[in-house]
Design an enzyme around this catalytic site. Structure first.
Site, PDB file in Angstrom:
ATOM      1  N   ASP A  22       6.501   5.065   2.726  1.00  0.00           N
ATOM      2  CA  ASP A  22       6.276   4.203   3.563  1.00  0.00           C
ATOM      3  C   ASP A  22       7.504   3.390   3.774  1.00  0.00           C
ATOM      4  O   ASP A  22       8.654   3.482   2.957  1.00  0.00           O
ATOM      5  CB  ASP A  22       5.141   3.131   3.196  1.00  0.00           C
ATOM      6  CG  ASP A  22       4.766   2.412   4.504  1.00  0.00           C
ATOM      7  OD1 ASP A  22       3.489   2.136   4.455  1.00  0.00           O
ATOM      8  OD2 ASP A  22       5.493   2.332   5.539  1.00  0.00           O
TER       9      ASP A  22
HETATM   10  C1  GLC Z   1       4.723   0.424   8.062  1.00  0.00           C
HETATM   11  C2  GLC Z   1       3.342   0.598   7.807  1.00  0.00           C
HETATM   12  C3  GLC Z   1       3.047   2.090   8.013  1.00  0.00           C
HETATM   13  C4  GLC Z   1       3.749   2.595   9.408  1.00  0.00           C
HETATM   14  C5  GLC Z   1       5.323   2.635   8.869  1.00  0.00           C
HETATM   15  C6  GLC Z   1       6.100   3.037  10.094  1.00  0.00           C
HETATM   16  O1  GLC Z   1       5.379  -0.478   6.989  1.00  0.00           O
HETATM   17  O2  GLC Z   1       2.869   0.355   6.524  1.00  0.00           O
HETATM   18  O3  GLC Z   1       1.530   2.162   8.060  1.00  0.00           O
HETATM   19  O4  GLC Z   1       3.392   4.067   9.656  1.00  0.00           O
HETATM   20  O5  GLC Z   1       5.565   1.266   8.320  1.00  0.00           O
HETATM   21  O6  GLC Z   1       6.146   2.084  11.029  1.00  0.00           O
END
Ligand code: GLC
Length: 730
Positions: free
Chosen positions: A302
């Site tokens: 993430d």
């Molecule tokens: C965020 C979220 C994730 C998302 C990613 C990209 O922190 O936790 O669900 O897809 O970053 O935006």
């Protein structure tokens, strides 16, 4: 930022690139290897092997990096230079308006035509419940109990997103969630593992289709692996304490369902699992996901999650963080570029080239599956006829109406029928609110939203006057209240899960008119509604319905759509009651599930939802009360529409293992069917349940079908249904 400055930015960017290209030495051009020759006469794995042999270590590590634009800016010249060197595997767009049509291919051309090997970039974006046409939030979607609608919604989202150059959607989020304080409970499919599995798989089908290299398709991403919804106190990103049993029986099954459906990617979560951060979770990624589930795609961290390993306190520096993540099986790093430091880790032997090559292989595999090598560019700009088309709006309207849950309907004042209503006042904080697309609204625009007021006004039956104020001639009051989109979503956890006090006070102020009041609740999470149930005759849960809010609401209020939606997450009586969910274990004191000052049962239970008609369940029949361990249970019940309107009922199947090798939940959802009935009509609804769907993990964590007695219900919700008994015999 307005379009003029974008255009200016883009021109400047182009000049930077053109000038830097002219500085390029001629021999770089000569080194470009045409992958076209590779990608015609070899199978996937041979192609990948051939490319891998050509790649430098920098190019390999580059494929494991996903970079992003800085805020609302275009990507900067450093990233552009890295793309030209073939050192960017993916670009993430995390802003409200995706790259322009030209811009997306501009960056892709840098990778495909200017880098040495020409490996295409995969463009990722958060397409959670729509791209331009925004559908209801995911928790709302699960309340439809309609995988077909959810699949169709994902298919439309993929069509719109891919038309703008998205190759990869960071969805479905299948984090089982049982604490409504958690802001992201709105983003998944509720408290039940089975339903999260059903809807997660439906989204994968909608996104990827049967041939994911065809246009209009995007790669899916099962997230957040794993246990994010168990963050202590509903405070997302906090630590979790998940027993091995709960991990395997609650949090993992939805991911397995998505992998079995062919999901191409998985994203790791921010939380730890019993002391091991998900982004360093070797057991969960390498053993469970890649070995046991036979996952062939790639795992992405993430946002900043590799860096978070420093904050978790298991990495002393960024090289160690990169080494821990890669060794755990995280193939691609989102946003940060610590994977470049794997060169050092390789030198000191803390990572192996085999692991690096396996990660690159997985990324290339996904790019081949998506057809990016053969079709790296957007062929034509057909966004104008695709975005917000009538067909897309129609589907969004249908899904939004189907997601609205009727929680209360005293004196059957709904649906609003014209002879009883000449004048309707549509009031409250959400009556004219356009910010009803939830938190992940992608490129959805507020100006495209049909508000509650506008939808009710434009769809009202002839002779009904719609006003935005309560007057002496008002016959009905539609009070639109709820929680704003900034109250839920990532890092938006609430300690108080009620409708904001000022809105409740407004609702109370309406009592003086002594008129029928319909409370329409706009919510992301399950709310504590105890403060409003006495101040409205009817309560309709609208969630954040998306672009077609007002039209869908009108369809329900005026009866074009008879509600059949049912809750997929319990609505508690109080935040003090949390966590509360239907499939709890019995414990040694079944009567103990309460407080001295509050019941232990939710205000509105899992599976609950009313209709404008009524249904009666009768004649439960179990074909054989004794079934062999490898047999199947066949049972049925008669469902009758005992009301005056045609309606649909979501018939649910629950079981309970009465004597297990471990303590079992008092109920587990194992199936459901929707049945549509005319007034007075009856239909037999039958279920067939194979014993393997009753398989559990015994105390040694071996999957077993346990012999012995079971209860079974064919039910209208998790607290009410026809109960029967059967036995599995060795
Ligand atoms: C965020 C979220 C994730 C998302 C990613 C990209 O922190 O936790 O669900 O897809 O970053 O935006």
């Amino acid at each position: 930022m307005n379009n003029t400055s974008y255009t200016y930015q883009f021109i400047v960017m182009t000049l930077i690139i053109v000038s830097s290209c002219q500085l390029k030495t001629s021999n770089e051009n000569n080194n470009i290897v045409s992958l076209k020759s590779l990608s015609n006469n070899l199978d996937f794995n041979s192609k990948i092997d051939s490319i891998l042999e050509l790649m430098t270590l920098d190019e390999k590590l580059g494929q494991l990096s996903q970079l992003n634009n800085k805020g609302d800016q275009r990507i900067d010249s450093v990233t552009i230079d890295a793309i030209r060197k073939g050192e960017v595997g993916s670009l993430l767009v995390n802003r409200r308006n995706f790259y322009s049509f030209e811009e997306r291919d501009f960056y892709q051309k840098l990778a495909v035509e200017e880098s040495r090997l020409g490996i295409p970039i995969i463009f990722g974006h958060d397409v959670i419940h729509g791209f331009k046409t925004i559908f209801p939030t995911s928790l709302a979607q699960s309340s439809t109990w309609s995988p077909d609608l959810v699949e169709k919604g994902a298919e439309i989202a993929a069509k719109e997103a891919s038309a703008q150059g998205v190759d990869w959607a960071f969805a479905p989020m299948v984090d089982v969630a049982r604490d409504p304080r958690w802001g992201r409970i709105a983003e998944g499919y509720g408290e039940d593992p089975y339903l999260n599995a059903v809807f997660g798989a439906a989204v994968v089908r909608g996104f990827q289709g049967s041939d994911m290299s065809s246009p209009n398709r995007v790669a899916a991403c099962m997230k957040h692996y794993v246990g994010y919804g168990a963050a202590v106190g509903g405070r997302g990103k906090q630590f979790t304490d998940i027993s091995d049993r709960t991990l395997h029986e609650v949090y993992l099954p939805p991911f397995k369902a998505g992998i079995d459906q062919g999901a191409l990617t998985v994203m790791t979560a921010f939380n730890d699992i019993n002391g091991i951060p998900a982004t360093a979770y070797t057991y969960g990624i390498r053993e469970v996901l890649k070995q046991n589930y036979k996952f062939k795609g790639f795992v992405v961290s993430d946002w900043d999650a590799v860096k978070h390993l420093l904050w978790h306190g298991i990495a002393a520096d960024t090289t160690e963080a990169a080494q821990l993540a890669l060794n755990a099986g995280v193939d691609m790093e989102m946003k940060t570029i610590f994977y470049k430091k794997l060169k050092d880790a390789l030198k000191d032997g803390t990572v192996s080239i085999e692991y690096i090559d396996d990660a690159v292989r997985r990324v290339l595999y996904v790019k081949f599956k998506l057809g990016l090598f053969d079709r790296p560019y957007l062929e034509k700009d057909n966004t104008k006829e695709i975005f917000l088309s009538d067909a897309h709006r129609k589907e969004a309207r249908k899904m939004a109406a189907a997601s609205m849950v009727l929680l209360q309907n005293n004196n059957n004042i709904l649906p609003v029928i014209s002879p009883k209503a000449k004048s309707i006042a549509v009031v409250g904080a959400f009556a004219k609110e356009t910010d009803v697309m939830g938190w992940w609204k992608s490129t959805g625009q507020f100006e495209d939203v049909i508000t509650a007021f506008d939808g009710i006004k434009s769809n009202a039956p002839k002779g009904i006057n719609i006003t935005d104020k309560v007057t002496a001639s008002t016959d009905y009051i539609i009070a639109c209240l709820g929680e704003p989109s900034k109250f839920f979503g990532e890092s938006r956890n609430r300690a108080d899960i009620r409708i904001p006090t000022d809105q409740v006070d407004f609702l109370k102020s309406l009592q003086k008119y002594n008129k029928p009041i319909v409370l329409v609740v706009f919510n992301g999470r399950p709310l504590d509604l105890t403060s409003v149930t006495d101040f409205a005759h009817s309560i309709l849960l609208a969630w954040h319905p998306g672009t077609e809010t007002g039209n869908a609401l009108a369809d329900v209020l005026f009866g074009q759509h008879n509600p059949y939606a049912k809750l997929t997450a319990s609505f508690p009586r109080s935040v003090a009651q949390l966590p509360t969910y239907y499939s709890r274990r019995n414990s040694g004191n079944p009567q103990g599930n309460k407080y001295i000052d509050l019941s232990g049962e939710p205000l509105f239970p899992f599976g609950f939802g009313l209709s404008y008609t009524t249904f009666e369940y009768s004649l439960l029949e179990i074909e054989k009360n004794k079934i062999p361990v490898n047999g199947e249970l066949k049972l049925s019940a008669m469902i009758t529409n005992t009301g005056s309107k045609e309606g649909t009922e979501v018939v649910q199947l629950y079981v309970r293992d009465l004597v297990g090798s471990t303590t079992r939940p008092i109920k587990e959802l194992k199936g459901f069917q929707k049945v549509n009935l005319k007034p007075g009509e009856s239909k037999k609804v039958s279920f067939t349940l194979s014993t393997k769907e009753l398989s559990v993990l015994n105390k040694d964590f071996e999957p077993v079908v346990e012999s012995g007695g079971y209860h079974v219900w064919i039910a209208t919700n998790s607290t009410k249904g026809l109960q029967g008994k059967f036995e599995i015999i060795e």
